[in-house]
Design an enzyme around this catalytic site. Sequence first.
Site, PDB file in Angstrom:
ATOM      1  N   THR B 226       0.836  -1.196   0.000  1.00 17.44           N
ATOM      2  CA  THR B 226       0.000   0.000   0.000  1.00 17.44           C
ATOM      3  C   THR B 226       0.874   1.249   0.000  1.00 17.44           C
ATOM      4  OG1 THR B 226      -1.714  -1.161   1.223  1.00 17.44           O
ATOM      5  CG2 THR B 226      -1.709   1.243   1.395  1.00 17.44           C
ATOM      6  N   GLY B 280      -5.177  -4.809   6.924  1.00 13.77           N
ATOM      7  CA  GLY B 280      -6.268  -3.858   6.991  1.00 13.77           C
ATOM      8  C   GLY B 280      -7.340  -4.185   8.004  1.00 13.77           C
TER       9      GLY B 280
END
Lengths: 360, 360
Positions: B226, B280
Site C-alpha cells: 500500500t 487492513g
Amino acid sequence: MAFVLLATAVSSAQDAAGQAEAPTFRLVIHGGAGGIRPETLSEERQAEYEAKLTEALRAGYEILAGGGTSLDAIVAAITIMEESPLFNAGRGAVLTNTGVAELDASIMDGATRNAGAVASVKRVKSPILLAQRVMDESPHVMLIGEGAEAFAEEQGLEMVENEYFRTSQRLEQFERYRQRLEEGSSSEQGKLRRSLEVSPIPGTAPDDAVTSNADPDIVAGEKHGTVGAVALDQHGNLAAGTSTGGIAFKRWGRVGDSPIIGAGTWADNETCAISSTGEGEYFIRGAVAHDISAMMRYAGLSLREAAAAVIHGTLTNMGGTGGVIGIDREGNYAMAFNTAGMFRGTIDADGRVDVKMFGQ
Amino acid sequence: MAFVLLATAVSSAQDAAGQAEAPTFRLVIHGGAGGIRPETLSEERQAEYEAKLTEALRAGYEILAGGGTSLDAIVAAITIMEESPLFNAGRGAVLTNTGVAELDASIMDGATRNAGAVASVKRVKSPILLAQRVMDESPHVMLIGEGAEAFAEEQGLEMVENEYFRTSQRLEQFERYRQRLEEGSSSEQGKLRRSLEVSPIPGTAPDDAVTSNADPDIVAGEKHGTVGAVALDQHGNLAAGTSTGGIAFKRWGRVGDSPIIGAGTWADNETCAISSTGEGEYFIRGAVAHDISAMMRYAGLSLREAAAAVIHGTLTNMGGTGGVIGIDREGNYAMAFNTAGMFRGTIDADGRVDVKMFGQ
C-alpha cells in the site's frame, strides 16, 4: 432450569465478593433520526412504530434474559426492523436512482473488537446477518457488492430477489422523485438533489421542499430510517450493529457511514457500544462512533457526556444532522440527536420498555 | 514572483508578532510495511525503491515549495507510486482470486475534515485522483464499484482497461498461488490462504511459507505494498491519502482499511494527518488513524507518542502488523511500524530527502 440455578450461584458468588448488584443487561435500539414530529406522523402510524420498536426490543430481551449474548440480541432486534417496511433497512429500504435497493450493514463485538461489514448488497435478505457471518466466518471485516453476495450464498444465508425489498410505498416515492427530476429545470434538479441529501430540519436544511410537498408519513423515515441496536449482556459484553438502505435516489455506488466501523458502528467493552443514524457523510468525516469511545477512554467523559459532545458539538458544528444510541459496561445508555426526533427505545433487565420518537 | 513576495511579507509579519520561524512544510510518504529485510531485497531492487520514493517526494516538494496545498502534494506523490509497478497500488497492484486488480483509495483534508474514498474500482487509472474528485465534486464521501467508475467517467478522469494494472510479475505471482492452491491438500490450502493474509514476520506470523518459497523481491511488496502520503503545507494545512490493491488473491469483494476514513486515512488540522499500511482488518478494528488523532486531542500525547502507542500497543496486542506515517501542524512527523521494515521517506522545507526501508 439448570442455567437459572447456575446463574443464581454466580450471582451469589459475586455478592460475596462485594459486588452488590446482580448482573444487569439492557438493549437500546433506534429506527432512524430526522424530521419526526407529531404533526407529520399520524397517530395510527405512531402506533405502528411503537408496536414494531417494542417487538424488536422484546425479541432482544428474550435473548439477554436467557443469558444469551449481546451480539445475538442486537441481531434479533435489527432483523425485525429490517423485515418491517416502516424503516429504511432491508424490506422497505429506499431506492437508488435506478430504482434498486442497495443495502449496507455492520456489526462489532465489544469483547474482541472483532467486526463485520457489508456494503451495496442487493440480494441478501438480512444484511445484518451477513455482517455477522463476515465477522464470524471470514478472515475479513468488510465485503462489498457481488463478492459479498457470493460469500452469503456460500454461508447458506437466505437470498431474495431485489423485488423483496421494494415496497409499493418506496416505488411510489421513487417515481415521484424521478418525475420531479425530469420535469424540473436543472437548477430545480440541483435543489431537489440537495434536498434529498440533507435533513428537513428548519434552520439547518437549505431546502424544505421534500418535507413540505411529499407524503409526511413517508418523509419521516425516508432519509433517516437507518436501524441499529446496542446491548450489554449478562456476561458484561457490549455489541453494536447498524443496517440501512442509505439515501433515496443515491447513485455512483454511494456508501454512507452504516457499514463503516468507527463511523456508523463501534463497540469496545472498555468504553461503549454505539450505533449511528443520520447524514452518513458527516458521520464518516467525524468518525462519530469511535470519537465517542475515544472521549470516554482518553478524556474520562461519561457516555452521555461524550455522546452529547459529539452530536451537539462536532456533528452540529460540521453542519451534519442525525443521532446515536449508546450503552456502556455498567448499562448506562445514551440517546443523542440534533434532529426533530429519532425513533428509539430501550428495555432493561426487568423487561421495562421505553419507546419514544419525538424531541428529547 | 508576486506570490513569493507576498509569502515573504506574511512571514515577516509573523516574525514581528513574535513567531520566529518562517512557515515550514514537510511531506512524508510510505510504500508499504512488511517483511522488508536486506536479505530479501537485492541491492538493485533497493536502489529502485530508493529512486522511486525520492521521485515521489520531490514531486510533492515542488508543490509545497511553490506554496501549493498539502492535498495536491500528497496526490502528486501518490500518483507516482501508483504508476510504479514497485508498489501494490495502481499499476502493479496484487490480483484477486480471479486475476483482476481491484483498487481502493481515500483522501482527507485536515482543514475542513472533508474526505473522499473509493473501493473496488477496476478501470480508473489513478484511484487517489478519483478519491480527490469524490471529495471535491460529489456530495458524498465514499463511492464503490461500477458506480464509482461511472462517476470517474463523468468527471473525465483517465480510464484504462484492467490489463493496465496487471504486470507480468503479478500475473506470475497469481499463477503460482493458483497452482499451489490447486495442487495442495485442503489443509495446505488453508495454510496458504492464511499465509496470504498474515505478515511474514517471524514470531508473529503462524506460517512463513510464502516468505521462504516465493521470489523474495516480490514478497517484500506483495502483502504490504500500500502507498500513502501525509503533508503539512505553508498555509498550515494537513492532508493525508492512501492507495492500495489490497491483499493478493482476495475474494468476496474484500475491502481493507485503505478506503476507510478513520482507519487507513485521517487528517485534522487540530491534531495530525495519518496514512496506514498493513493488515487492513486490524486497522479497521482499531480505528487506527483516528485513534492516533484522538490520543493527541484528548490525552495530550505527541504525534510520535500516539503513533507508537497505537502501533506497538493496540495493533500489536490485537495481533495485527503494519505501520503508519503521520505529521502534525508543527511539521513533526512519525513513522511507526511493527513489521521488519517499511518503505518510507520524508522531505523537509530545505529539500532534504531521507529515505529508508529497513528496521527503525
